[in-house]
Scaffold this motif. Sequence first.
Motif, PDB file in Angstrom:
ATOM      1  N   ARG A  37       0.805  -1.145  -0.036  1.00  0.00           N
ATOM      2  CA  ARG A  37       0.094  -0.035   0.071  1.00  0.00           C
ATOM      3  C   ARG A  37       0.831   1.337  -0.046  1.00  0.00           C
ATOM      4  NH1 ARG A  37      -5.226  -1.206   0.701  1.00  0.00           N
ATOM      5  NH2 ARG A  37      -5.636  -3.346   1.281  1.00  0.00           N
ATOM      6  N   ASN A  38       0.362   2.494  -0.492  1.00  0.00           N
ATOM      7  CA  ASN A  38       1.280   3.478  -0.561  1.00  0.00           C
ATOM      8  C   ASN A  38       1.393   4.117   0.961  1.00  0.00           C
ATOM      9  OD1 ASN A  38       2.226   5.970  -1.323  1.00  0.00           O
ATOM     10  ND2 ASN A  38       0.310   6.875  -1.957  1.00  0.00           N
ATOM     11  N   ASP A  39       2.653   4.262   1.307  1.00  0.00           N
ATOM     12  CA  ASP A  39       2.859   4.734   2.477  1.00  0.00           C
ATOM     13  C   ASP A  39       3.070   6.281   2.268  1.00  0.00           C
ATOM     14  OD1 ASP A  39       5.312   5.158   1.252  1.00  0.00           O
ATOM     15  OD2 ASP A  39       6.467   3.811   2.693  1.00  0.00           O
ATOM     16  N   GLY A  40       2.579   7.090   1.363  1.00  0.00           N
ATOM     17  CA  GLY A  40       2.807   8.339   1.048  1.00  0.00           C
ATOM     18  C   GLY A  40       4.067   8.665   0.078  1.00  0.00           C
ATOM     19  N   THR A  41       4.714   7.670  -0.241  1.00  0.00           N
ATOM     20  CA  THR A  41       5.921   7.988  -1.183  1.00  0.00           C
ATOM     21  C   THR A  41       5.409   7.787  -2.539  1.00  0.00           C
ATOM     22  OG1 THR A  41       6.516   5.871  -1.007  1.00  0.00           O
ATOM     23  CG2 THR A  41       7.549   7.448   0.708  1.00  0.00           C
ATOM     24  N   MET A  42       4.453   7.445  -2.927  1.00  0.00           N
ATOM     25  CA  MET A  42       3.802   7.194  -4.315  1.00  0.00           C
ATOM     26  C   MET A  42       2.848   8.375  -4.687  1.00  0.00           C
ATOM     27  SD  MET A  42       5.144   4.342  -5.835  1.00  0.00           S
ATOM     28  CE  MET A  42       4.123   3.999  -7.029  1.00  0.00           C
TER      29      MET A  42
ATOM     30  N   ARG B  67      -2.642   7.769   0.322  1.00  0.00           N
ATOM     31  CA  ARG B  67      -1.860   7.110   1.417  1.00  0.00           C
ATOM     32  C   ARG B  67      -3.011   5.996   1.864  1.00  0.00           C
ATOM     33  NH1 ARG B  67       1.772   7.661   5.490  1.00  0.00           N
ATOM     34  NH2 ARG B  67       2.525   9.749   4.918  1.00  0.00           N
TER      35      ARG B  67
ATOM     36  N   LEU C 146      -1.449  -0.834  -3.853  1.00  0.00           N
ATOM     37  CA  LEU C 146      -0.756  -0.568  -5.037  1.00  0.00           C
ATOM     38  C   LEU C 146      -0.320  -1.963  -5.673  1.00  0.00           C
ATOM     39  CD1 LEU C 146       2.185   1.793  -3.539  1.00  0.00           C
ATOM     40  CD2 LEU C 146       0.237   2.306  -4.976  1.00  0.00           C
TER      41      LEU C 146
ATOM     42  N   PHE D   2      -1.320   8.676  -5.780  1.00  0.00           N
ATOM     43  CA  PHE D   2      -2.028   7.437  -5.111  1.00  0.00           C
ATOM     44  C   PHE D   2      -2.439   7.963  -3.664  1.00  0.00           C
ATOM     45  CE2 PHE D   2       0.475   5.273  -8.235  1.00  0.00           C
ATOM     46  CZ  PHE D   2      -0.791   4.150  -8.775  1.00  0.00           C
TER      47      PHE D   2
ATOM     48  N   GLN E 200      -3.777   3.459  -0.177  1.00  0.00           N
ATOM     49  CA  GLN E 200      -4.193   2.944  -1.583  1.00  0.00           C
ATOM     50  C   GLN E 200      -3.286   1.732  -1.721  1.00  0.00           C
ATOM     51  OE1 GLN E 200      -4.889   5.617  -4.485  1.00  0.00           O
ATOM     52  NE2 GLN E 200      -5.601   3.849  -5.942  1.00  0.00           N
TER      53      GLN E 200
ATOM     54  N   VAL F  53       7.686  -0.059  -7.817  1.00  0.00           N
ATOM     55  CA  VAL F  53       7.075   0.184  -6.333  1.00  0.00           C
ATOM     56  C   VAL F  53       8.381  -0.457  -5.597  1.00  0.00           C
ATOM     57  CG1 VAL F  53       5.940  -0.675  -4.325  1.00  0.00           C
ATOM     58  CG2 VAL F  53       4.812  -0.381  -6.641  1.00  0.00           C
TER      59      VAL F  53
END
Length: 147
Positions: A18-23, A28, A32, A26, A30, A65
């Motif tokens: 899941r998005n840790d806030g770095t993607m 946070r 991936l 997307f 969400q 990712v």
Amino acid sequence: MTPAFTFGDEVRVTRAIRNDGTMPGFARGQLLVRRGSTGFVREWGLFLQDQIIYQIHFLDADLVVGCRGQELIPANQPWNAGMLQFGDLVTTLHSLSVNGVVAVRAGETGQIEATDQGDDGNSYTVTFSGRWFQVPASALRLAEEFA
């Protein structure tokens, strides 16, 4: 610290990514990449000097990712866990009964609460209308596939 994988290796993720806030692009949290998905190592690097992060290209989603080593196994290693994961909305293919009384009709939607139940990871804990059921994987489909 020695990397376990190198450029071009095909790997499988063992947990949902899941998005840790770095993607960017997307939300946070969400999803991936679904667990069990395979991709190819593009490169690797160090994070905080004590973790190897692999850059994995998941061709099916055309998404690159970053994954930690403990989230990856070689793609050719046996994978027994089902593809369903915590939080997935699922639809029953069959009616579910308790003591001979139908509690959930075929086609009803529930949510996965626990995975990898049973000796072979072949059943799931699913909630239907607030009730919890242990359901074999063969009786479930992702709700989005069923629609």
